[in-house]
Design a protein around this motif. Structure first.
Motif, PDB file in Angstrom:
ATOM      1  N   ALA A  39       0.865  -1.172   0.000  1.00 30.13           N
ATOM      2  CA  ALA A  39       0.000   0.000   0.000  1.00 30.13           C
ATOM      3  C   ALA A  39       0.900   1.220   0.000  1.00 30.13           C
ATOM      4  O   ALA A  39       1.808   1.313   0.830  1.00 30.13           O
ATOM      5  CB  ALA A  39      -0.892  -0.002   1.236  1.00 30.13           C
ATOM      6  N   SER A  40       0.662   2.132  -0.924  1.00 32.65           N
ATOM      7  CA  SER A  40       1.567   3.273  -1.017  1.00 32.65           C
ATOM      8  C   SER A  40       0.842   4.565  -0.682  1.00 32.65           C
ATOM      9  O   SER A  40      -0.389   4.647  -0.725  1.00 32.65           O
ATOM     10  CB  SER A  40       2.164   3.344  -2.418  1.00 32.65           C
ATOM     11  OG  SER A  40       1.125   3.514  -3.355  1.00 32.65           O
ATOM     12  N   PHE A  41       1.626   5.530  -0.320  1.00 32.67           N
ATOM     13  CA  PHE A  41       1.050   6.860  -0.058  1.00 32.67           C
ATOM     14  C   PHE A  41       2.104   7.926  -0.325  1.00 32.67           C
ATOM     15  O   PHE A  41       3.306   7.642  -0.360  1.00 32.67           O
ATOM     16  CB  PHE A  41       0.521   6.963   1.372  1.00 32.67           C
ATOM     17  CG  PHE A  41       1.529   6.666   2.451  1.00 32.67           C
ATOM     18  CD1 PHE A  41       2.289   7.689   3.003  1.00 32.67           C
ATOM     19  CD2 PHE A  41       1.713   5.358   2.916  1.00 32.67           C
ATOM     20  CE1 PHE A  41       3.212   7.424   4.005  1.00 32.67           C
ATOM     21  CE2 PHE A  41       2.627   5.095   3.922  1.00 32.67           C
ATOM     22  CZ  PHE A  41       3.387   6.125   4.466  1.00 32.67           C
ATOM     23  N   LEU A  42       1.626   9.120  -0.540  1.00 33.64           N
ATOM     24  CA  LEU A  42       2.494  10.256  -0.808  1.00 33.64           C
ATOM     25  C   LEU A  42       2.397  11.253   0.341  1.00 33.64           C
ATOM     26  O   LEU A  42       1.309  11.546   0.825  1.00 33.64           O
ATOM     27  CB  LEU A  42       2.037  10.966  -2.089  1.00 33.64           C
ATOM     28  CG  LEU A  42       2.272  10.268  -3.430  1.00 33.64           C
ATOM     29  CD1 LEU A  42       1.444  10.938  -4.514  1.00 33.64           C
ATOM     30  CD2 LEU A  42       3.752  10.339  -3.793  1.00 33.64           C
ATOM     31  N   ILE A  43       3.578  11.732   0.774  1.00 35.85           N
ATOM     32  CA  ILE A  43       3.580  12.876   1.694  1.00 35.85           C
ATOM     33  C   ILE A  43       4.301  13.961   0.927  1.00 35.85           C
ATOM     34  O   ILE A  43       5.491  13.842   0.661  1.00 35.85           O
ATOM     35  CB  ILE A  43       4.337  12.558   2.994  1.00 35.85           C
ATOM     36  CG1 ILE A  43       3.788  11.312   3.686  1.00 35.85           C
ATOM     37  CG2 ILE A  43       4.320  13.773   3.914  1.00 35.85           C
ATOM     38  CD1 ILE A  43       2.401  11.447   4.233  1.00 35.85           C
ATOM     39  N   GLY A  44       3.592  15.002   0.575  1.00 39.89           N
ATOM     40  CA  GLY A  44       4.174  15.967  -0.342  1.00 39.89           C
ATOM     41  C   GLY A  44       4.432  15.228  -1.651  1.00 39.89           C
ATOM     42  O   GLY A  44       3.532  14.602  -2.197  1.00 39.89           O
ATOM     43  N   THR A  45       5.684  15.277  -2.109  1.00 41.60           N
ATOM     44  CA  THR A  45       5.999  14.536  -3.321  1.00 41.60           C
ATOM     45  C   THR A  45       6.787  13.272  -3.010  1.00 41.60           C
ATOM     46  O   THR A  45       7.210  12.557  -3.912  1.00 41.60           O
ATOM     47  CB  THR A  45       6.813  15.412  -4.288  1.00 41.60           C
ATOM     48  OG1 THR A  45       7.981  15.874  -3.599  1.00 41.60           O
ATOM     49  CG2 THR A  45       6.003  16.595  -4.761  1.00 41.60           C
ATOM     50  N   ALA A  46       7.012  13.040  -1.730  1.00 43.19           N
ATOM     51  CA  ALA A  46       7.790  11.852  -1.357  1.00 43.19           C
ATOM     52  C   ALA A  46       6.872  10.630  -1.317  1.00 43.19           C
ATOM     53  O   ALA A  46       5.720  10.718  -0.894  1.00 43.19           O
ATOM     54  CB  ALA A  46       8.446  12.058  -0.001  1.00 43.19           C
ATOM     55  N   LEU A 104      -6.048   4.660  -4.968  1.00 41.37           N
ATOM     56  CA  LEU A 104      -5.063   5.430  -5.726  1.00 41.37           C
ATOM     57  C   LEU A 104      -5.736   6.217  -6.847  1.00 41.37           C
ATOM     58  O   LEU A 104      -5.370   7.351  -7.139  1.00 41.37           O
ATOM     59  CB  LEU A 104      -3.990   4.494  -6.298  1.00 41.37           C
ATOM     60  CG  LEU A 104      -3.064   3.875  -5.250  1.00 41.37           C
ATOM     61  CD1 LEU A 104      -2.193   2.795  -5.881  1.00 41.37           C
ATOM     62  CD2 LEU A 104      -2.194   4.935  -4.595  1.00 41.37           C
ATOM     63  N   GLN A 105      -6.731   5.596  -7.449  1.00 39.08           N
ATOM     64  CA  GLN A 105      -7.448   6.245  -8.538  1.00 39.08           C
ATOM     65  C   GLN A 105      -8.148   7.518  -8.039  1.00 39.08           C
ATOM     66  O   GLN A 105      -8.094   8.557  -8.682  1.00 39.08           O
ATOM     67  CB  GLN A 105      -8.480   5.259  -9.126  1.00 39.08           C
ATOM     68  CG  GLN A 105      -9.049   5.674 -10.468  1.00 39.08           C
ATOM     69  CD  GLN A 105      -7.981   5.767 -11.569  1.00 39.08           C
ATOM     70  OE1 GLN A 105      -7.080   4.911 -11.636  1.00 39.08           O
ATOM     71  NE2 GLN A 105      -8.061   6.796 -12.389  1.00 39.08           N
ATOM     72  N   ALA A 106      -8.773   7.388  -6.894  1.00 34.73           N
ATOM     73  CA  ALA A 106      -9.473   8.537  -6.316  1.00 34.73           C
ATOM     74  C   ALA A 106      -8.486   9.666  -6.033  1.00 34.73           C
ATOM     75  O   ALA A 106      -8.747  10.842  -6.326  1.00 34.73           O
ATOM     76  CB  ALA A 106     -10.198   8.130  -5.038  1.00 34.73           C
ATOM     77  N   GLU A 107      -7.353   9.291  -5.484  1.00 35.31           N
ATOM     78  CA  GLU A 107      -6.334  10.284  -5.180  1.00 35.31           C
ATOM     79  C   GLU A 107      -5.828  10.927  -6.478  1.00 35.31           C
ATOM     80  O   GLU A 107      -5.644  12.139  -6.557  1.00 35.31           O
ATOM     81  CB  GLU A 107      -5.183   9.601  -4.418  1.00 35.31           C
ATOM     82  CG  GLU A 107      -3.984  10.467  -4.126  1.00 35.31           C
ATOM     83  CD  GLU A 107      -4.255  11.600  -3.146  1.00 35.31           C
ATOM     84  OE1 GLU A 107      -5.402  11.664  -2.628  1.00 35.31           O
ATOM     85  OE2 GLU A 107      -3.354  12.415  -2.918  1.00 35.31           O
ATOM     86  N   LEU A 108      -5.665  10.091  -7.480  1.00 38.37           N
ATOM     87  CA  LEU A 108      -5.199  10.597  -8.773  1.00 38.37           C
ATOM     88  C   LEU A 108      -6.172  11.637  -9.330  1.00 38.37           C
ATOM     89  O   LEU A 108      -5.779  12.708  -9.789  1.00 38.37           O
ATOM     90  CB  LEU A 108      -5.057   9.426  -9.756  1.00 38.37           C
ATOM     91  CG  LEU A 108      -4.581   9.789 -11.161  1.00 38.37           C
ATOM     92  CD1 LEU A 108      -3.179  10.385 -11.132  1.00 38.37           C
ATOM     93  CD2 LEU A 108      -4.604   8.560 -12.068  1.00 38.37           C
ATOM     94  N   GLU A 109      -7.438  11.322  -9.241  1.00 34.72           N
ATOM     95  CA  GLU A 109      -8.429  12.260  -9.761  1.00 34.72           C
ATOM     96  C   GLU A 109      -8.403  13.585  -9.019  1.00 34.72           C
ATOM     97  O   GLU A 109      -8.527  14.655  -9.595  1.00 34.72           O
ATOM     98  CB  GLU A 109      -9.832  11.635  -9.692  1.00 34.72           C
ATOM     99  CG  GLU A 109     -10.138  10.790 -10.925  1.00 34.72           C
ATOM    100  CD  GLU A 109     -11.274   9.810 -10.703  1.00 34.72           C
ATOM    101  OE1 GLU A 109     -12.192  10.139  -9.913  1.00 34.72           O
ATOM    102  OE2 GLU A 109     -11.237   8.705 -11.300  1.00 34.72           O
TER     103      GLU A 109
END
Length: 920
Positions: free
Chosen positions: A838-845, A864-869
């Motif tokens: 499971a991945s996540f972004l903090i800022g661009t990291a 991830l798709q939701a976040e992408l949108e």
RNA sequence: GUCGGCAUAGCUCAGCUGGUUAGAGUAUCACCUUGACAUGGUGGGGGUCCUUGGUUCGAGUCCAAGUGUCGACACCA
């Protein structure tokens, strides 16, 4: 030390209050320190504590304790007000219960009863303030009718009289027929009432020429008895005092009445029709009955046209014998048709509203009533007794207010005295710009007796005491043999507010003893905390007295509190039964809990919707603090090296406290006390308990807690102490209890006197806090993964950091802290994220947590798709902005730069998210 | 009638001199009887910033009008 898992306020509050008293910790004497003075708005001497007091006194106590902890010489002076009219009414009622009428008693006898009542009930409220934790200097407790204050009042009266600012005269005043006294304009409140408008027939007393009647535009009434005018009134009973009928000279409807005379129905008095443009053509029929003795505007007309004023009421607003006499006189002077007249004897002695009903019935029966309509009206009522006031001509004492307004307006307008919230400056200005003279005499016994003595030959003298009065009287009369018994002192007392307007001065004896050490030191006071409902009664008048007698403002800031309402927004009142008993609340939630409940939703000037659940929140906070204390004091200390994570945590929290202190200073400077409290609440609950303590807390190994290293332990106690000190003004009891238990203290020491001075926060502090926020975000993200995947907190996970030029460097100890807070077994740096993670972004990291079998690819993809949108939508809006040439040209470079950065970050995020989705 | 305040999440409110697709507390939902605290912990959902115009590259924020609401003052007998 064994500590219960729940904090019990009742165990500690009484103990520490007594300790504060025993050690004189509230007392203040002038010294070299900066003074911080507050005078209490004196509650009624026989009052009991209600929620409004709780709000008001809590705010004062917070300000006072805060100033004290800043190292100022804080002095909060308590006291009570004799509340002339309210107390006298209570005493009269009590006597009535015993079958005693006030009129059967002499002044001296009555005052004896009043003092007995005052001693019996007086000071209850001051005792109740102690339960709340108020840190008043009780040795200074004053009463508006004690010797010092009374002498000050008399001195000021004499002084103002001699300056020509106080005068005695017959004026139209607001008469309270129940309390049997005059009132000031401010003591009259207007109430909306459904009443009737009565249209009465005033027959012509002479003949109207036919052509006058026929003229165009006239509205003429005529019946078998002849021509008549119609007068509309809400008060038919006052026709007995009618001496004229007034029309507007430009009213086309009533031209035919000009120069004629009409007959007052029932009374039979023949009165002239006068003309004045005061009359509103549109209202009613445009015919106004003029009753100079019972209406302010009619009085004005009476003065202008030299009309007689017939007072138809006794002091208690029953109909006077005078109406019958006046009728006889009128009937003797002119002959009027019998059918228009009813003998007024039948109304004598009748109560005014009974009389209104009766006369309306009688007039209707006699055909003298044209019609009766429903009418909504606002009626002026006595603020104290609630009964409709009666405008009445009466001999009273007045204070000229123009001079007072002139000295009191500028300092508020130019902020020498600051109002919070500032909107009350308008209210204040409006009142002062339309000020009228202040009626200061009251036909009461409970109060300061007016220091005027009447001479047997007429005239009077004003003096500070009888001896001086006698000297003056002998001079004035030229009669050196005049004896004390020849003089008669004025029977009236002064308006209560005539003593409370001196409060900030008289408390320090500045009237009797100008320039004394105390008044020089403590005056001007710092802050006044009070309700906007007494802005005119009290606040404005204190400012007047302050400039008149000290040439300085009485206070620098005025904090106007709101009205305490229930959670439905209704005013708290006895009749609604929606007002909780503060002492009961204190029993249930503790004084600290109640104080917090009150402050949580009390922004300056806004009404506050009080809800018990806020006290519950306060009590819960107490419990949280208590349990944090249990944790820290339960630690066993060892002389081991400080772990890196703890080094980082202590450095961070020290920085956090410095930043919080700056925020608090700002909140206090702006009187945003509820925000200050919320700042501390979050600081303690989230940052200290939720993050800091969890970071440094020793681990359990084999079911046993490990020891804590000394450096961390010492730092933690020091932080705890600072937090207690920050919180102390709001929650004095629990903070004292824990401050005492935190370290060994000497007898007599108190948190109250443990000044709080924090160094300024630095840029390094801000940087460190930002770093920790980054770690907290990672922890939160890992926890979210646990929550979504139903992974137990106990199960260890691994975090992978996808290495990249932009990946932030964690501070020293950061990894260790991260592992502890997120329960990780390792933090690995990887070039590419693992499959099945499971991945996540903090800022661009980019980070990921390998989940093995636990991974739900579908769910992960969806997330991830939701976040992408979301990020794509964001990017679109940023890009649109940047494509707008006018934006790029006109916006400041820094703003454009920031948008470019946002664009770049968003693009990078999108790339990372696409990668992650593809990798699934 | 005159003047003024307010209108942002279910509720109570922050949001400074306009500039991250809006924050807090509380309530609510899900999970957690972990070793300071179930008066607890973790995570989540929840907003056309009253409406309409305008100014501006850009408005929750500034301006105007309207609506609603609260208050002060003045009142018409």
């Amino acid at each position: 030390m064994e500590l219960a898992s729940k904090y019990n306020p009742s165990d500690v509050e009484g103990k520490w209050y007594q300790y504060w008293l025993d050690n004189k910790l509230f007392s203040s004497k002038p010294d070299g320190r900066e003074p911080y003075t507050v005078v209490i708005p004196p509650p009624n001497v026989t009052g009991v504590l209600h929620m409004g007091h709780v709000l008001n006194e809590t705010i004062q106590d917070i300000l006072v304790r805060h100033a004290r902890m800043e190292g100022k010489n804080a002095c909060w002076v308590p006291g009570t007000d004799h509340a002339s009219i309210a107390t006298e009414a209570k005493v009269v009622n009590r006597l009535a219960e015993q079958g005693i009428k006030k009129s059967d008693l002499t002044r001296e006898e009555f005052l004896k009863h009043a003092w007995a009542w005052t001693e019996e009930h007086g000071g209850i409220i001051l005792k109740q303030l102690r339960r709340l934790g108020c840190s008043c200097d009780w040795d200074r407790t004053a009463f508006t009718m004690d010797a010092t204050r009374s002498e000050s009042v008399i001195k000021v009266f004499v002084d103002l009289y001699r300056k020509g600012l106080i005068y005695r005269g017959v004026r139209m005043v607001n008469w309270d027929p129940k309390a049997l006294t005059a009132l000031s304009d401010e003591e009259v409140v207007y109430k909306e009432e459904h009443t009737k408008l009565y249209y009465m027939k005033y027959y012509l007393a002479d003949t109207v020429p036919a052509d006058a009647v026929a003229a165009e535009g006239n509205v003429v009434h005529k019946d078998e008895r002849g021509y008549y005018a119609v007068v509309a009134t809400t008060r038919p009973e006052t026709i007995m005092g009618d001496v004229a009928m007034c029309i507007n000279p430009d009213d086309p409807k009533n031209q035919w009445l000009k120069g004629h005379k009409v007959i007052v129905p029932v009374v039979g008095r023949v009165i002239p029709v006068i003309e004045d443009d005061y009359v509103d053509i549109e209202f009613g029929t445009g015919c106004l009955k003029v009753t100079p003795a019972h209406d302010v505007n009619d009085y004005m007309l009476g003065e202008k046209y030299n009309l007689e004023a017939i007072d138809i009421f006794n002091d208690d607003a029953t109909l006077s014998q005078r109406i019958a006499q006046a009728q006889q006189k009128a009937l003797a002077e002119a002959e009027v048709p019998q059918q228009l007249v009813i003998a007024l004897d039948r109304y004598v002695g009748m109560e005014r509203f009974d009389c209104r009903r009766r006369i309306a019935e009688d007039m209707t029966a006699a055909g003298l009533m044209e019609k009766i309509e429903d009418y909504d009206n606002k009626i002026g009522c006595s603020e104290r007794t609630g009964v409709p006031i009666e405008p009445k001509l009466s001999m009273q004492w007045f204070l000229k207010m123009q001079h007072m307004a002139d000295i009191a307006l500028p300092p508020v307008m130019n902020d020498d005295i600051q109002f919070y919230p500032t909107k009350y400056k308008n209210t204040y200005r409006h009142w002062l710009e339309n000020i009228k003279d202040w009626c200061i005499s009251r036909q009461l016994w409970w109060g300061h007796r007016i220091p005027a003595w009447y001479l047997p030959t007429g005239g009077f003298v004003v003096a500070e005491n009888e001896a001086e009065a006698l000297t003056l009287a002998r001079q004035k009369s030229g009669n050196a043999d005049l004896q004390p018994a020849d003089l008669r002192q004025d029977e009236d007392a002064l308006d209560t507010w005539f003593s409370s307007w001196l409060w900030p001065i008289s408390l320090f004896d500045g009237i009797r003893n100008p320039g004394n050490e105390e008044i020089s030191y403590y005056y001007p006071t710092a802050d006044l905390v009070t309700g906007p409902d007494i802005i005119f009664f009290w606040v404005a008048r204190m400012i007047m007295a302050g400039y008149e007698y000290q040439q300085l403002p009485p206070f620098r800031h005025v904090y106007f509190t709101g009205i305490v309402r229930d959670k439905l927004g209704r005013k708290m009142s006895k009749s609604l039964g929606n007002s909780p008993d503060p002492l009961d609340l204190i029993d249930r939630f503790g004084a600290d809990g109640v104080r917090m409940g009150m402050m949580l939703s009390a922004p300056a000037g806004n009404d506050i919707l009080f809800d018990e659940s806020l006290c519950e929140q306060g009590r819960n906070f107490n419990n949280k603090i208590w349990n944090a204390f249990r944790l820290v004091k339960g630690w066993e200390v060892a002389d081991t090296a400080q772990p890196e994570a703890a080094q980082l945590a202590t450095a961070w929290f020290a920085a956090k406290l410095r930043l919080a202190d700056e925020e608090l200073a700002d909140d206090f400077a702006k009187y945003r006390l509820s925000e200050a409290l919320m700042t501390i609440y979050r600081l303690f609950w989230d940052e200290f308990s939720g993050w800091y303590l969890e970071m440094v807390k020793p681990a359990y190994i084999d079911g046993k807690p490990q020891h804590i290293d000394r450096a961390t332990y010492d730092a933690t106690l020091a932080f705890f102490e600072v937090l207690l000190k920050m919180l102390h003004p709001f929650m004095p009891f629990i903070t004292e209890e824990l401050w005492q238990a935190l370290y060994d203290r000497q007898p007599g020491q108190s948190i109250m006197r443990d000044e709080l001075h924090m160094p300024h926060a630095t840029d390094d502090d801000r940087k460190l806090c930002a770093d920790i926020e980054g770690i907290k975000e990672i922890v939160t993200a890992v926890r979210a993964i646990r929550s979504q995947k139903n992974i137990a907190p106990k199960q260890q996970l691994t975090l992978e950091v996808v290495a990249d030029a932009d990946t932030p460097q964690l501070p020293r100890g950061g990894v260790e802290a991260l592992m502890k807070m997120a329960n990780l077994d390792a933090v690995n740096t990887v070039a590419e994220k693992s499959a099945g993670s499971a991945s996540f972004l903090i800022g661009t990291a980019e980070y990921d947590v390998p989940l093995g079998d636990l991974i739900d690819l579908d769910a992960e993809r969806k997330k991830l798709q939701a976040e992408l949108e979301r990020v794509e939508g964001f990017l679109a809006s940023v890009t649109k902005k940047l494509q707008n040439e006018r934006f790029v040209q006109n916006a400041p470079a820094a703003v454009v730069e920031m948008e470019r950065k946002k664009q770049a970050d968003a693009e990078q995020k999108i790339a990372a998210l696409r990668d992650s989705i593809a990798a699934l």
